[in-house]
Write a protein that holds these residues in place. Structure first.
Motif, PDB file in Angstrom:
ATOM      1  N   LEU A 226       0.829  -1.034   0.005  1.00  0.00           N
ATOM      2  CA  LEU A 226       0.005   0.087   0.224  1.00  0.00           C
ATOM      3  C   LEU A 226       0.851   1.189  -0.068  1.00  0.00           C
ATOM      4  O   LEU A 226       0.616   2.472  -0.430  1.00  0.00           O
ATOM      5  CB  LEU A 226      -0.920   0.191   1.239  1.00  0.00           C
ATOM      6  CG  LEU A 226      -1.931   1.261   1.310  1.00  0.00           C
ATOM      7  CD1 LEU A 226      -2.883   1.123   0.110  1.00  0.00           C
ATOM      8  CD2 LEU A 226      -2.644   1.282   2.443  1.00  0.00           C
ATOM      9  N   PHE A 227       2.013   1.144   0.503  1.00  0.00           N
ATOM     10  CA  PHE A 227       2.892   2.199   0.594  1.00  0.00           C
ATOM     11  C   PHE A 227       3.385   2.846  -0.906  1.00  0.00           C
ATOM     12  O   PHE A 227       3.316   4.019  -0.952  1.00  0.00           O
ATOM     13  CB  PHE A 227       4.225   1.908   1.128  1.00  0.00           C
ATOM     14  CG  PHE A 227       5.603   2.839   1.135  1.00  0.00           C
ATOM     15  CD1 PHE A 227       5.562   3.973   2.016  1.00  0.00           C
ATOM     16  CD2 PHE A 227       6.458   2.721  -0.009  1.00  0.00           C
ATOM     17  CE1 PHE A 227       6.607   4.940   2.060  1.00  0.00           C
ATOM     18  CE2 PHE A 227       7.451   3.708  -0.090  1.00  0.00           C
ATOM     19  CZ  PHE A 227       7.451   4.709   0.787  1.00  0.00           C
ATOM     20  N   LEU A 228       3.320   1.994  -1.811  1.00  0.00           N
ATOM     21  CA  LEU A 228       3.503   2.320  -3.122  1.00  0.00           C
ATOM     22  C   LEU A 228       2.179   3.235  -3.804  1.00  0.00           C
ATOM     23  O   LEU A 228       2.482   3.712  -4.715  1.00  0.00           O
ATOM     24  CB  LEU A 228       3.876   1.164  -4.073  1.00  0.00           C
ATOM     25  CG  LEU A 228       5.170   0.221  -3.606  1.00  0.00           C
ATOM     26  CD1 LEU A 228       5.250  -0.824  -4.495  1.00  0.00           C
ATOM     27  CD2 LEU A 228       6.590   1.146  -3.653  1.00  0.00           C
TER      28      LEU A 228
ATOM     29  N   ILE B  15     -13.035  10.909  -8.530  1.00  0.00           N
ATOM     30  CA  ILE B  15     -12.091  11.050  -7.864  1.00  0.00           C
ATOM     31  C   ILE B  15     -11.391  12.307  -8.321  1.00  0.00           C
ATOM     32  O   ILE B  15     -11.108  12.831  -9.289  1.00  0.00           O
ATOM     33  CB  ILE B  15     -10.801   9.955  -8.520  1.00  0.00           C
ATOM     34  CG1 ILE B  15     -11.325   8.490  -8.438  1.00  0.00           C
ATOM     35  CG2 ILE B  15      -9.548  10.199  -7.963  1.00  0.00           C
ATOM     36  CD1 ILE B  15     -10.462   7.553  -9.256  1.00  0.00           C
ATOM     37  N   ASN B  16     -11.102  13.275  -7.018  1.00  0.00           N
ATOM     38  CA  ASN B  16     -10.798  14.400  -7.131  1.00  0.00           C
ATOM     39  C   ASN B  16      -9.497  14.670  -6.067  1.00  0.00           C
ATOM     40  O   ASN B  16      -9.681  14.460  -4.986  1.00  0.00           O
ATOM     41  CB  ASN B  16     -11.969  15.280  -6.944  1.00  0.00           C
ATOM     42  CG  ASN B  16     -11.512  16.875  -6.786  1.00  0.00           C
ATOM     43  OD1 ASN B  16     -10.678  17.226  -7.734  1.00  0.00           O
ATOM     44  ND2 ASN B  16     -12.021  17.643  -5.984  1.00  0.00           N
ATOM     45  N   GLN B  17      -8.546  14.868  -6.456  1.00  0.00           N
ATOM     46  CA  GLN B  17      -7.013  15.303  -5.680  1.00  0.00           C
ATOM     47  C   GLN B  17      -7.072  14.355  -4.679  1.00  0.00           C
ATOM     48  O   GLN B  17      -7.021  14.474  -3.400  1.00  0.00           O
ATOM     49  CB  GLN B  17      -7.425  16.741  -5.121  1.00  0.00           C
ATOM     50  CG  GLN B  17      -7.532  17.851  -5.960  1.00  0.00           C
ATOM     51  CD  GLN B  17      -7.626  19.227  -5.265  1.00  0.00           C
ATOM     52  OE1 GLN B  17      -7.987  19.359  -4.165  1.00  0.00           O
ATOM     53  NE2 GLN B  17      -7.417  20.144  -6.131  1.00  0.00           N
ATOM     54  N   ALA B  18      -6.697  13.052  -5.097  1.00  0.00           N
ATOM     55  CA  ALA B  18      -6.767  11.860  -4.294  1.00  0.00           C
ATOM     56  C   ALA B  18      -5.652  11.098  -4.607  1.00  0.00           C
ATOM     57  O   ALA B  18      -5.188  10.948  -5.793  1.00  0.00           O
ATOM     58  CB  ALA B  18      -8.214  10.960  -4.134  1.00  0.00           C
ATOM     59  N   ASN B  19      -5.252  10.138  -3.629  1.00  0.00           N
ATOM     60  CA  ASN B  19      -4.278   9.460  -4.001  1.00  0.00           C
ATOM     61  C   ASN B  19      -4.721   7.997  -4.060  1.00  0.00           C
ATOM     62  O   ASN B  19      -5.798   7.735  -3.842  1.00  0.00           O
ATOM     63  CB  ASN B  19      -2.928   9.278  -3.024  1.00  0.00           C
ATOM     64  CG  ASN B  19      -3.089   9.204  -1.837  1.00  0.00           C
ATOM     65  OD1 ASN B  19      -3.933   8.213  -1.526  1.00  0.00           O
ATOM     66  ND2 ASN B  19      -2.600   9.907  -0.629  1.00  0.00           N
ATOM     67  N   GLY B  20      -3.963   6.924  -4.390  1.00  0.00           N
ATOM     68  CA  GLY B  20      -4.409   5.629  -4.664  1.00  0.00           C
ATOM     69  C   GLY B  20      -4.869   5.067  -3.390  1.00  0.00           C
ATOM     70  O   GLY B  20      -5.814   4.363  -3.218  1.00  0.00           O
ATOM     71  N   TYR B  21      -4.230   5.317  -2.284  1.00  0.00           N
ATOM     72  CA  TYR B  21      -4.462   4.795  -0.883  1.00  0.00           C
ATOM     73  C   TYR B  21      -6.035   5.759  -0.453  1.00  0.00           C
ATOM     74  O   TYR B  21      -7.224   4.879  -0.007  1.00  0.00           O
ATOM     75  CB  TYR B  21      -3.805   5.564   0.373  1.00  0.00           C
ATOM     76  CG  TYR B  21      -4.378   5.391   1.752  1.00  0.00           C
ATOM     77  CD1 TYR B  21      -4.266   4.397   2.383  1.00  0.00           C
ATOM     78  CD2 TYR B  21      -4.697   6.712   2.187  1.00  0.00           C
ATOM     79  CE1 TYR B  21      -5.014   4.161   3.656  1.00  0.00           C
ATOM     80  CE2 TYR B  21      -4.929   6.393   3.562  1.00  0.00           C
ATOM     81  CZ  TYR B  21      -5.272   5.387   4.281  1.00  0.00           C
ATOM     82  OH  TYR B  21      -5.678   5.490   5.547  1.00  0.00           O
TER      83      TYR B  21
END
Length: 323
Positions: A100-102, A147-153
């Motif tokens: 998940l770190f990646l 999806i808006n200004q988000a990362n994969g996590y």
């Protein structure tokens, strides 16, 4: 038979492998309720008044391998990456996270419609690390997912919160797994209160008389609110709000939450040794000779494995009764 605790912790930086020679303690935390497995490695800050120096050897992003066992028979407990290194209270802590770190990287804004849980997860993989594969068996459909200004996590966390899916990474195979709760089964392990359970705070909850009514609400693309229910009318009322999923998916989410809250189960934890190996999703047969009617298979929800100078311990949290 005498069992000597053994361990192996390795770091890999730019193709160079470093093996840890000292250790105060190490804990690995794994749960179906968490997106990531984590590990905490604790070292003394100094040895013989000499401060430990890890400069140019390990840092954030360094890969980690953790193995525990007895009498030099080691099993892999954790693979992942260093997320942070902290110093406090005369100790040095290395905080680690699985793959998940990646996925803590930003993904392009998108409005996906119509779409599915599988398609959203694949979008995340394609935009973060295409070398990962996806194994998704949960059939959830969205009318729209933004999806808006988000990362994969962030996206994976939202998907887990809304769908109650079991989302986790197989680090060695580089696979993102997404499955309905309690459906996927790992291995099988056997425990006895009289033989290989050291300490226990388990309390059996039959729940046959427990009445629960689950309501799941969704707002469609036109702003209309729709809902579905699962359970017993007049029971404890629990309301969940999710994104714009279709009717079939609403019902699947409601049924999954009902199973979690109404199925017979053990509550509490128990401690055992490092053997047998056990992970979340395993089926654990728990036997108590004093209460044979409670002997059954239970779904393993959480496993916390730790080693220190006092030895090795697995603390296991079982979940619902399987059979």
């Amino acid at each position: 038979m005498l069992l000597d605790i053994d361990w192996n912790i390795e770091f890999n930086t730019n193709g160079k492998r470093y093996r840890l020679a000292i250790l105060d303690s190490c804990e690995v935390f794994s749960s179906v309720d968490n997106l990531a497995d984590t590990a905490t490695i604790v070292l003394p800050e100094a040895i013989m008044n000499e401060v430990l120096n890890f400069e140019n050897k390990i840092a954030r992003g360094t890969s980690v391998l953790i193995q525990f066992g007895y009498n030099q028979e080691l099993q892999t407990e954790f693979t992942g990456f260093i997320r942070d290194i902290t110093v406090n209270d005369s100790s040095l802590k290395i905080l680690c996270e699985d793959s998940l770190f990646l996925f803590r990287k930003s993904v392009p804004n998108a409005e996906l419609k119509p779409t599915t849980l599988k398609s959203i997860a694949q979008y995340i993989i394609d935009n973060v690390d295409p070398s990962f594969k996806l194994d998704c068996t949960y059939d959830i459909s969205y009318e729209k997912f933004t999806i808006n200004q988000a990362n994969g996590y962030d996206v994976l966390r939202k998907l887990q919160e809304e769908t109650k899916a079991n989302i986790y990474f197989d680090n060695e195979a580089k696979v993102l797994n997404i499955h309905p709760p309690y459906i996927e089964k790992g291995g099988t392990v056997f425990y006895s209160m009289q033989k290989n359970i050291e300490n226990s705070s388990l309390e059996f909850k039959n729940r046959l008389d427990t009445k629960v009514e689950i309501t799941v609400e969704s707002t469609d693309v036109k702003g209309n609110v729709k809902k579905t229910t699962s359970g017993t009318t007049g029971g404890e009322q629990i309301t969940l709000k999710v994104g714009s999923v279709d009717d079939k998916s609403l019902q699947a989410i409601a049924d999954a939450e009902l199973l979690k809250r109404s199925a017979p189960r053990y509550e509490g934890t128990f401690d055992t040794w490092l053997v047998p190996m056990v992970k979340p999703t395993y089926s654990a047969r728990i036997k108590d000779e004093d209460y044979p009617d409670k002997t059954a298979y239970y779904y393993v929800e959480t496993v916390v494995t730790s080693i220190s100078s006092t030895g090795g311990v697995r603390t296991i949290t079982p979940g619902i009764k399987l059979s």
